[in-house]
Design a protein around this motif. Structure first.
Motif, PDB file in Angstrom:
ATOM      1  N   GLY A  72     -33.426  30.701 -22.036  1.00 51.61           N
ATOM      2  CA  GLY A  72     -32.405  31.141 -23.288  1.00 51.61           C
ATOM      3  C   GLY A  72     -31.720  30.176 -23.895  1.00 51.61           C
ATOM      4  O   GLY A  72     -32.714  29.913 -24.576  1.00 51.61           O
ATOM      5  N   ARG A  73     -30.955  30.338 -24.750  1.00 48.50           N
ATOM      6  CA  ARG A  73     -30.353  29.824 -26.624  1.00 48.50           C
ATOM      7  C   ARG A  73     -28.897  29.303 -26.310  1.00 48.50           C
ATOM      8  O   ARG A  73     -28.466  29.889 -25.637  1.00 48.50           O
ATOM      9  CB  ARG A  73     -30.682  30.808 -27.183  1.00 48.50           C
ATOM     10  CG  ARG A  73     -30.625  30.660 -27.906  1.00 48.50           C
ATOM     11  CD  ARG A  73     -30.077  31.635 -29.536  1.00 48.50           C
ATOM     12  NE  ARG A  73     -28.710  31.756 -29.330  1.00 48.50           N
ATOM     13  CZ  ARG A  73     -28.313  32.404 -30.523  1.00 48.50           C
ATOM     14  NH1 ARG A  73     -29.318  32.634 -31.514  1.00 48.50           N
ATOM     15  NH2 ARG A  73     -26.846  32.149 -30.734  1.00 48.50           N
ATOM     16  N   HIS A  74     -28.572  28.164 -26.540  1.00 46.94           N
ATOM     17  CA  HIS A  74     -27.522  27.179 -26.865  1.00 46.94           C
ATOM     18  C   HIS A  74     -27.533  26.696 -27.848  1.00 46.94           C
ATOM     19  O   HIS A  74     -28.316  26.219 -27.831  1.00 46.94           O
ATOM     20  CB  HIS A  74     -26.158  27.007 -25.657  1.00 46.94           C
ATOM     21  CG  HIS A  74     -27.851  25.966 -24.997  1.00 46.94           C
ATOM     22  ND1 HIS A  74     -28.892  25.459 -24.090  1.00 46.94           N
ATOM     23  CD2 HIS A  74     -27.516  24.553 -25.541  1.00 46.94           C
ATOM     24  CE1 HIS A  74     -29.360  24.998 -24.474  1.00 46.94           C
ATOM     25  NE2 HIS A  74     -29.029  23.457 -24.788  1.00 46.94           N
ATOM     26  N   SER A 112     -37.478  28.194 -22.026  1.00 49.16           N
ATOM     27  CA  SER A 112     -38.073  28.816 -21.614  1.00 49.16           C
ATOM     28  C   SER A 112     -39.406  28.399 -20.691  1.00 49.16           C
ATOM     29  O   SER A 112     -39.886  26.983 -21.049  1.00 49.16           O
ATOM     30  CB  SER A 112     -38.728  29.870 -22.787  1.00 49.16           C
ATOM     31  OG  SER A 112     -39.616  30.767 -21.852  1.00 49.16           O
ATOM     32  N   ILE A 113     -39.059  28.912 -19.659  1.00 40.92           N
ATOM     33  CA  ILE A 113     -40.333  29.219 -18.516  1.00 40.92           C
ATOM     34  C   ILE A 113     -41.709  29.891 -18.538  1.00 40.92           C
ATOM     35  O   ILE A 113     -41.537  30.839 -18.513  1.00 40.92           O
ATOM     36  CB  ILE A 113     -39.714  28.422 -17.234  1.00 40.92           C
ATOM     37  CG1 ILE A 113     -38.979  27.652 -16.711  1.00 40.92           C
ATOM     38  CG2 ILE A 113     -41.014  28.468 -16.064  1.00 40.92           C
ATOM     39  CD1 ILE A 113     -38.882  26.325 -16.800  1.00 40.92           C
ATOM     40  N   LEU A 114     -42.897  29.483 -18.887  1.00 41.16           N
ATOM     41  CA  LEU A 114     -43.970  29.871 -19.044  1.00 41.16           C
ATOM     42  C   LEU A 114     -45.034  29.931 -17.624  1.00 41.16           C
ATOM     43  O   LEU A 114     -44.823  28.856 -17.353  1.00 41.16           O
ATOM     44  CB  LEU A 114     -44.959  29.610 -20.601  1.00 41.16           C
ATOM     45  CG  LEU A 114     -44.307  30.457 -21.796  1.00 41.16           C
ATOM     46  CD1 LEU A 114     -44.962  29.939 -22.884  1.00 41.16           C
ATOM     47  CD2 LEU A 114     -43.224  31.611 -22.063  1.00 41.16           C
ATOM     48  N   ARG A 115     -45.004  30.951 -17.360  1.00 43.58           N
ATOM     49  CA  ARG A 115     -46.157  30.959 -16.052  1.00 43.58           C
ATOM     50  C   ARG A 115     -47.307  31.894 -16.187  1.00 43.58           C
ATOM     51  O   ARG A 115     -47.150  32.519 -16.740  1.00 43.58           O
ATOM     52  CB  ARG A 115     -45.433  31.926 -14.578  1.00 43.58           C
ATOM     53  CG  ARG A 115     -46.215  31.495 -13.558  1.00 43.58           C
ATOM     54  CD  ARG A 115     -45.445  32.327 -12.515  1.00 43.58           C
ATOM     55  NE  ARG A 115     -44.077  31.782 -12.560  1.00 43.58           N
ATOM     56  CZ  ARG A 115     -43.914  30.912 -11.360  1.00 43.58           C
ATOM     57  NH1 ARG A 115     -45.614  30.032 -10.466  1.00 43.58           N
ATOM     58  NH2 ARG A 115     -43.230  29.937 -11.190  1.00 43.58           N
ATOM     59  N   ASN A 116     -48.447  30.737 -15.353  1.00 43.57           N
ATOM     60  CA  ASN A 116     -49.564  31.380 -15.362  1.00 43.57           C
ATOM     61  C   ASN A 116     -49.948  32.116 -14.083  1.00 43.57           C
ATOM     62  O   ASN A 116     -49.748  31.765 -13.026  1.00 43.57           O
ATOM     63  CB  ASN A 116     -50.708  29.949 -15.886  1.00 43.57           C
ATOM     64  CG  ASN A 116     -52.037  30.848 -15.976  1.00 43.57           C
ATOM     65  OD1 ASN A 116     -52.461  32.324 -15.985  1.00 43.57           O
ATOM     66  ND2 ASN A 116     -53.217  30.912 -16.166  1.00 43.57           N
ATOM     67  N   ARG A 117     -50.314  33.695 -14.126  1.00 43.25           N
ATOM     68  CA  ARG A 117     -50.079  33.980 -12.800  1.00 43.25           C
ATOM     69  C   ARG A 117     -51.770  34.511 -12.260  1.00 43.25           C
ATOM     70  O   ARG A 117     -52.145  34.946 -11.598  1.00 43.25           O
ATOM     71  CB  ARG A 117     -49.210  35.814 -12.728  1.00 43.25           C
ATOM     72  CG  ARG A 117     -47.824  35.288 -13.258  1.00 43.25           C
ATOM     73  CD  ARG A 117     -47.224  36.674 -12.903  1.00 43.25           C
ATOM     74  NE  ARG A 117     -47.877  37.953 -13.868  1.00 43.25           N
ATOM     75  CZ  ARG A 117     -47.637  38.151 -14.513  1.00 43.25           C
ATOM     76  NH1 ARG A 117     -46.794  38.516 -15.570  1.00 43.25           N
ATOM     77  NH2 ARG A 117     -48.522  39.550 -15.035  1.00 43.25           N
ATOM     78  N   TYR A 170     -31.170  37.370 -29.116  1.00 41.26           N
ATOM     79  CA  TYR A 170     -32.445  36.830 -29.415  1.00 41.26           C
ATOM     80  C   TYR A 170     -33.698  37.390 -28.833  1.00 41.26           C
ATOM     81  O   TYR A 170     -33.608  38.224 -27.122  1.00 41.26           O
ATOM     82  CB  TYR A 170     -33.010  35.112 -29.601  1.00 41.26           C
ATOM     83  CG  TYR A 170     -32.795  35.157 -27.907  1.00 41.26           C
ATOM     84  CD1 TYR A 170     -34.367  34.625 -27.313  1.00 41.26           C
ATOM     85  CD2 TYR A 170     -31.786  34.710 -27.294  1.00 41.26           C
ATOM     86  CE1 TYR A 170     -34.268  34.377 -26.012  1.00 41.26           C
ATOM     87  CE2 TYR A 170     -31.743  34.020 -25.834  1.00 41.26           C
ATOM     88  CZ  TYR A 170     -33.329  34.127 -25.344  1.00 41.26           C
ATOM     89  OH  TYR A 170     -33.269  33.770 -23.767  1.00 41.26           O
ATOM     90  N   ARG A 171     -35.302  37.717 -28.724  1.00 44.17           N
ATOM     91  CA  ARG A 171     -36.024  38.634 -27.638  1.00 44.17           C
ATOM     92  C   ARG A 171     -37.149  36.890 -28.315  1.00 44.17           C
ATOM     93  O   ARG A 171     -37.402  36.727 -29.372  1.00 44.17           O
ATOM     94  CB  ARG A 171     -36.354  39.540 -28.580  1.00 44.17           C
ATOM     95  CG  ARG A 171     -35.675  40.710 -28.306  1.00 44.17           C
ATOM     96  CD  ARG A 171     -36.478  41.772 -28.429  1.00 44.17           C
ATOM     97  NE  ARG A 171     -35.945  42.023 -30.218  1.00 44.17           N
ATOM     98  CZ  ARG A 171     -35.793  43.014 -30.893  1.00 44.17           C
ATOM     99  NH1 ARG A 171     -34.098  43.069 -29.974  1.00 44.17           N
ATOM    100  NH2 ARG A 171     -35.610  42.851 -32.004  1.00 44.17           N
ATOM    101  N   LEU A 172     -37.312  37.202 -27.237  1.00 42.10           N
ATOM    102  CA  LEU A 172     -39.032  36.031 -26.600  1.00 42.10           C
ATOM    103  C   LEU A 172     -40.022  36.862 -26.900  1.00 42.10           C
ATOM    104  O   LEU A 172     -40.281  37.545 -25.135  1.00 42.10           O
ATOM    105  CB  LEU A 172     -38.613  35.026 -26.136  1.00 42.10           C
ATOM    106  CG  LEU A 172     -39.733  33.559 -25.881  1.00 42.10           C
ATOM    107  CD1 LEU A 172     -39.822  32.589 -26.823  1.00 42.10           C
ATOM    108  CD2 LEU A 172     -39.191  32.545 -24.887  1.00 42.10           C
ATOM    109  N   TYR A 173     -41.181  37.143 -27.289  1.00 46.86           N
ATOM    110  CA  TYR A 173     -42.663  37.204 -27.059  1.00 46.86           C
ATOM    111  C   TYR A 173     -43.424  36.115 -26.797  1.00 46.86           C
ATOM    112  O   TYR A 173     -43.588  35.914 -27.645  1.00 46.86           O
ATOM    113  CB  TYR A 173     -43.185  38.275 -27.845  1.00 46.86           C
ATOM    114  CG  TYR A 173     -43.700  38.982 -28.097  1.00 46.86           C
ATOM    115  CD1 TYR A 173     -44.058  40.130 -27.162  1.00 46.86           C
ATOM    116  CD2 TYR A 173     -44.866  39.384 -29.071  1.00 46.86           C
ATOM    117  CE1 TYR A 173     -45.104  41.104 -27.027  1.00 46.86           C
ATOM    118  CE2 TYR A 173     -45.854  39.426 -28.789  1.00 46.86           C
ATOM    119  CZ  TYR A 173     -46.292  40.877 -27.609  1.00 46.86           C
ATOM    120  OH  TYR A 173     -47.377  41.515 -27.901  1.00 46.86           O
ATOM    121  N   LEU A 174     -44.676  36.853 -26.165  1.00 43.37           N
ATOM    122  CA  LEU A 174     -45.782  36.365 -25.988  1.00 43.37           C
ATOM    123  C   LEU A 174     -46.925  36.969 -26.212  1.00 43.37           C
ATOM    124  O   LEU A 174     -46.993  37.878 -25.830  1.00 43.37           O
ATOM    125  CB  LEU A 174     -46.015  35.147 -24.783  1.00 43.37           C
ATOM    126  CG  LEU A 174     -45.996  35.437 -23.763  1.00 43.37           C
ATOM    127  CD1 LEU A 174     -47.256  36.145 -23.383  1.00 43.37           C
ATOM    128  CD2 LEU A 174     -45.573  34.975 -22.175  1.00 43.37           C
TER     129      LEU A 174
END
Length: 116
Positions: free
Chosen positions: A18-20, A33-38, A103-107
């Motif tokens: 999210g962006r605010h 953001s929340i990143l998850r290691n699957r 926006y776009r977020l990429y890892l």
């Protein structure tokens, strides 16, 4: 010889983002953001690419963030993201006069491991 942690971007996901605007400071936006290691094993922290877009979804800026820039505790970088673990991301950015609507977020993992 230095062995780096596994780096499989297909097993790391962006669970939410999210962006605010920061109401207390003009021109400051907050990206969370929340990143998850699957994976079933520890993985290295990825690099994040943030693309800001205008109302026509055209790129107006692109920024890269290394783990030391988005982690609350950069000392945790060598331990990586634990199996099924999550990482909270919070970035404060001064956009100045930049007019960004979306926006776009990429890892990803760069070709060389991230510097600590």
């Amino acid at each position: 010889c230095r062995v780096s942690l596994p780096r499989n971007p297909d097993l790391i996901s962006i669970e939410s983002s999210g962006r605010h605007a920061d109401p207390a400071r003009a021109n400051i936006v907050v990206l969370t953001s929340i990143l998850r290691n699957r994976a079933t094993h520890v993985q290295a922290h990825p690099t994040l690419e943030l693309t800001l877009t205008n109302a026509r979804d055209e790129m107006v800026a692109r920024m890269l963030f290394l783990p030391r820039e988005y982690l609350r505790n950069p000392a945790s970088i060598p331990q990586g993201i634990p199996p099924s673990g999550e990482v909270a991301v919070k970035l404060l950015m001064d956009l100045g006069d930049l007019k960004a609507e979306g926006y776009r977020l990429y890892l990803f993992y760069p070709s060389q491991p991230n510097p600590v």
